[in-house]
Motif scaffolding. Structure first.
Motif, PDB file in Angstrom:
ATOM      1  N   LYS A 126       0.825  -1.264   0.115  1.00  0.00           N
ATOM      2  CA  LYS A 126      -0.055  -0.027  -0.151  1.00  0.00           C
ATOM      3  C   LYS A 126       0.880   1.183  -0.049  1.00  0.00           C
ATOM      4  N   HIS A 127       0.732   2.039  -1.142  1.00  0.00           N
ATOM      5  CA  HIS A 127       1.445   3.212  -1.103  1.00  0.00           C
ATOM      6  C   HIS A 127       1.674   4.347  -0.021  1.00  0.00           C
ATOM      7  N   GLU A 128       0.547   4.235   0.834  1.00  0.00           N
ATOM      8  CA  GLU A 128       0.489   5.179   1.811  1.00  0.00           C
ATOM      9  C   GLU A 128       1.343   4.850   3.225  1.00  0.00           C
ATOM     10  N   VAL A 130       4.267   3.440   2.669  1.00  0.00           N
ATOM     11  CA  VAL A 130       5.760   3.109   2.338  1.00  0.00           C
ATOM     12  C   VAL A 130       6.259   4.509   2.329  1.00  0.00           C
ATOM     13  N   ARG A 132       7.096   6.259  -0.259  1.00  0.00           N
ATOM     14  CA  ARG A 132       7.409   6.751  -1.404  1.00  0.00           C
ATOM     15  C   ARG A 132       6.629   5.732  -2.559  1.00  0.00           C
ATOM     16  N   GLU A 133       6.392   6.396  -3.834  1.00  0.00           N
ATOM     17  CA  GLU A 133       5.651   5.707  -4.758  1.00  0.00           C
ATOM     18  C   GLU A 133       6.442   5.043  -5.725  1.00  0.00           C
ATOM     19  N   THR A 153       3.905  -0.326  -5.810  1.00  0.00           N
ATOM     20  CA  THR A 153       2.849  -0.084  -4.758  1.00  0.00           C
ATOM     21  C   THR A 153       1.731  -0.326  -5.439  1.00  0.00           C
ATOM     22  N   LYS A 155      -0.735   1.917  -5.991  1.00  0.00           N
ATOM     23  CA  LYS A 155      -0.672   3.077  -6.792  1.00  0.00           C
ATOM     24  C   LYS A 155      -0.329   2.927  -8.279  1.00  0.00           C
ATOM     25  N   THR A 163       0.605   6.404 -13.711  1.00  0.00           N
ATOM     26  CA  THR A 163       1.891   5.577 -13.865  1.00  0.00           C
ATOM     27  C   THR A 163       2.479   6.251 -15.122  1.00  0.00           C
TER      28      THR A 163
END
Length: 873
Positions: A126-128, A130, A132-133, A153, A155, A163
């Motif tokens: 889950k990107h939230e 981490v 960073r994306e 991620t 996202k 992307t």
């Protein structure tokens, strides 16, 4: 899942089934045969919300059509792009997607077999959570060594338009990261201010890129104004200057530079008769050149097992679409396979001390397990028999053995058939992992290779009074296989200490803010009963009158279990034993809800050493969630064959010696203290501790901290902005497994100083005609100690210099105004030397490199090459 306890005694081995909820694991084995990659495992973490689009988009982004790129897909597109980039020599054939067990069965009705989250080659989070994306690859080792895993991620998978707008073709992003993962390539873009621009032999300023056919302009990232307007004057642009390529480019290379360029379809190569638009730029000061000694990406790839000796020659394939298999994490099944031959009579006492539990039902199961341990021993050792019996337990009631784990504990060599080699291939084909515990120094030498070939773990308990190897092995077997679960348990502390008969043993344990759920303090005595008092951070005492305090004289244990959430802070324990015995202390705790836990994972560059002189690098990655933790104190303790004392190795994240990238949360150190011993199979047990007691540890919270290069830095900010926040005090301990080495170690100094990889031009003075160089001092033996002297050379011709350091002109102390080539500093300290350049009648670009020598004459490899422009009068 509740365990059904049974007892099977076959060929003098005991087989006990243990079941657990879902570190140190080997990654899923990827094979390349007939140009087809198989065995690729993508795992989704439990914190990712169930979404059918995630699975569909991993296979294909069918709803994104852009003006420049057309219809885009991820792994299907990556397979096609990889096939082209490898000149028709490789593509993705079979990919498995592993779903968390919290997801419903709507996406698949198939349970996983031998697929385990912690063995995944690609992890989706889950990107939230981490920070960073950007897609990136977890890369520990040196050039050409396979990396750990690719990190993506949700996202990146779900927000298709974002992307494409941010990174371009997502399939090409996967090829870039795959190049790190599979072939150990490094980035060809600049990663710090010293790498962004360089001087060519004419004195012109060039932006770092590969290939040089990539065209563009250099602009100030804040003002947007041109910043390299006079490249012929030898003046480097300021720190805010960035090279911006034309998106409509002609360069065909390279994937390791800017994969988002539509024209890029291959890797940089060194073949002067090949495509000039992807010709390797050896002069560029990027990490590919620095870490791979100026070899092109394609040259490094050709040295890999995939392609060397003409493996997997080009083949015409009309369809490179991979097949996808979607499975769901299954309950983990573990079977204990115990040697009960005559030499194992000591095991019962040791093992009963190290089977932990909590709660009435679990204590009952523990007691049942202890009671099933053999009371008598005798006879020979048939390890193959026990392994076959363990598989039969896994296959009971018609189940498949796939995904099952056998914990094999033995103290000697096998004497009866079937032998390990007789059953190993069957274990591999059935998908069974074998964790091995060598009980003592005489255990069979094939245990480590058995674990490695079956994707298992390997441990050692050397029976030393200070060793916690047995409890660490039991703990790691369970806890190292729960990486994708929110119900993660950590071993916070593991020590065995002597309790003074006339005093009280005191110590502290830190409970940090990310854990505290289901916290258990275990105290195990060896000879005489102990008394324990545990103090909370607020000073409140827990003793034998407290409800949390549970004593079991039969098991020789004191268990203190904290209800609810244990308070964050420093806990103090006091242990009293008036007869002065040994106590083993272990602390375990689960992650709090809605937090990103602090994790430590560890591995070695080589665990099965067959050559001398023997060496291996110990790596430890320290993270909060998936964000790196910087400035922690990380130490590896290596237990050696008796009577040799354990050795501590400081693991550093300084980007020097064994550590390839500074401040990435990967701490590295070389272990060289192997010994000549009488053990038939010399094993070394590794344990790593990572701590922060003074508040110095930090975690980056900047948006871009490495990974595939985006088309534009997010929000227009400097991609190297170093924004961090404190982590807070913490303590972690993990098992690093086993190293097995030769019996005889050659005497003398067998290692040169390590290679210098961070040489840089710190300053130039045109008035004084001086160049100041700086670098991190290497050691005398790789990263250990102090070297004897430096060899510093320069050249005006890069091509001949990078191919042979001896083609340069040597400098001596008489050429220096600051520094001393004959007096190196200790490893890790910064060296600074100022060179007075010779007077000439023309302006010249000088190229510099340095290497170190030790007193016996061992010489380290030449460093990276740096350039400086001299207006010589």
């Amino acid at each position: 899942m509740a365990a059904t306890i049974c007892f099977v005694r076959v060929s003098l081995l005991l087989v006990l089934p243990l079941f657990s909820v879902n570190g140190l694991l080997q990654r899923s084995k990827i094979s390349l045969n007939n140009n087809e990659y198989k065995g690729i495992l993508i795992a989704i973490t439990e914190d990712v919300k169930e979404n059918v689009s995630i699975v569909e988009n991993i296979k294909n982004i069918s709803n994104v059509i852009t003006e420049n790129l057309g219809q885009q897909d991820i792994f299907t597109g990556a397979s096609s792009a990889l096939y082209q980039a490898t000149k028709n020599r490789a593509f993705f054939k079979e990919i498995t997607i592993l779903l968390p067990n919290t997801w419903s069965d709507d996406l698949t009705s198939i349970e996983a077999t031998n697929e385990i989250f912690d063995a995944a080659n690609i992890i989706l989070t889950k990107h939230e959570n981490v920070g960073r994306e950007t897609p990136y690859t977890n890369q520990f080792g040196s050039c050409g060594e396979e990396a750990e895993y690719i990190h993506l991620t949700d996202k990146f998978i779900l927000d298709s338009q974002w992307t494409v707008d941010t990174y371009g073709d997502p399939g090409k992003v996967i090829v870039h990261e795959w190049s790190h993962l599979r072939w150990g390539l490094f980035n060809e873009y600049a990663t710090n201010d010293n790498e962004r621009f360089y001087l060519n032999e004419r004195g012109s300023v060039e932006p770092t890129r590969c290939s040089k056919a990539v065209i563009g302009k250099s602009n100030d990232f804040e003002t947007g104004k041109p910043c390299n307007v006079y490249p012929g004057r030898g003046i480097r642009p300021g720190k805010k200057c960035r090279f911006n390529p034309n998106l409509k480019n002609v360069a065909t290379g390279s994937y390791m530079f800017m994969s988002f360029l539509e024209s890029v379809v291959e890797f940089c190569h060194s073949d002067v008769t090949g495509d000039p638009l992807s010709l390797h730029n050896a002069m560029a000061p990027n990490q590919q050149n620095i870490q791979c000694s100026y070899r092109s990406a394609w040259d490094v790839m050709l040295e890999s097992e995939d392609f060397k000796n003409d493996n997997n020659p080009a083949r015409q394939v009309t369809d490179t679409t991979p097949t996808f298999r979607v499975v769901k994490i299954a309950p983990l099944r573990i079977v204990l396979v115990l040697d009960v031959s005559g030499s194992m009579s000591i095991f019962r006492n040791h093992s009963s001390d190290n089977i932990f539990s909590s709660g009435n039902s679990e204590r009952e199961r523990r007691d049942a397990l202890v009671n099933l341990l053999p009371t008598t021993t005798g006879g020979g050792t048939c390890i193959g028999c026990g392994l076959n019996s363990g598989v039969q337990v896994l296959e009971k009631d018609g189940l498949s053995a796939r995904g099952g784990i056998l914990i094999l504990i033995t103290d000697g060599g096998e004497t009866d058939s079937p032998f390990i080699n007789d059953v190993k291939q069957s274990l591999i084909s059935k998908g069974v992992c074998v964790d091995t515990v060598a009980f003592g120094t005489s255990a069979d030498e094939k245990l480590l290779s058995l674990s490695e070939e079956t994707c298992g773990l390997s441990f050692l308990y050397n029976e030393d009074v200070s060793s916690t190897g047995l409890s660490d092995a039991f703990s790691a077997t369970i806890t190292s296989r729960i990486g994708g679960s929110s119900n993660t348990s950590f071993e916070l502390y593991s020590e065995k200490q002597a309790v003074p008969s006339t005093d009280t043993l005191k110590g502290t344990i830190v409970i940090d803010s990310t854990i505290g759920k289901n916290t258990k303090f275990f105290f195990l005595w060896t000879t005489s009963p102990i008394s324990v008092v545990l103090y909370r951070p607020n000073g409140t005492a827990i003793d034998d009158t407290s409800l949390e305090y549970k004593r079991d004289d039969g098991a020789r244990t004191v268990l203190i279990e904290i209800a609810g959430i244990a308070e964050s802070g420093t806990w103090l324990y006091e242990v009293t034993d008036h007869q002065g015995g040994q106590v083993e202390i272990s602390v375990q705790s689960n992650v709090r809800e809605d937090t990103q836990p602090i994790r430590v994972t560890t591995t070695t560059s080589n665990s099965l050493i067959t050559e001398t002189p023997a060496k291996t690098t110990i790596y430890a990655q320290v993270q909060r969630g998936y964000a790196p933790i910087l400035k922690a104190d990380v130490v590896a303790t290596v237990e050696r064959p008796r009577p040799h004392a354990p050795v501590k190795v400081n693991l550093l994240d300084n980007g020097a010696g064994a550590d390839f990238t500074e401040d990435d949360g990967v701490y590295s150190g070389v272990f060289l203290d192997f010994v000549t011993a009488t053990c038939p199979n010399c094993r070394y047990n590794v344990k790593v501790t990572a701590v922060d007691t003074d508040g110095t540890a930090q975690v980056p919270i900047s948006t871009f901290t490495g990974g595939v290069l985006p088309i534009r830095p997010p929000n227009g900010i400097d991609e190297n902005t170093n924004i961090t926040e404190p982590v807070g005090p913490f303590y972690r301990v993990v098992s690093g497994g086993v190293i097995q080495a030769p019996l005889t170690i050659p005497p003398g100094d067998n290692f040169p100083p390590s290679r210098i990889t961070d040489l840089k031009v710190a300053a130039t003075s045109y008035d004084n005609q001086t160049v100041t160089l700086a670098w991190t001092a290497p050691g005398n033996d790789l990263d250990r100690g102090t070297a004897y002297e430096y060899h510093l050379r320069y050249s005006e011709i890069f091509d001949v210099f990078y191919k042979d350091f001896m083609n340069g002109t040597e400098l001596s102390n008489s050429n220096l105004t600051v520094g001393n080539l004959s007096s190196p500093k200790t490893f890790g300290e910064m060296e600074t030397m100022t060179i007075l350049m010779p007077s000439k009648d023309e302006n010249i670009t000088y190229f510099f490199a340095v290497r170190a020598r030790d007193a016996p004459g061992n010489i380290g490899p030449p460093s990276n090459i740096v350039s400086a422009y001299c207006i010589c009068i």
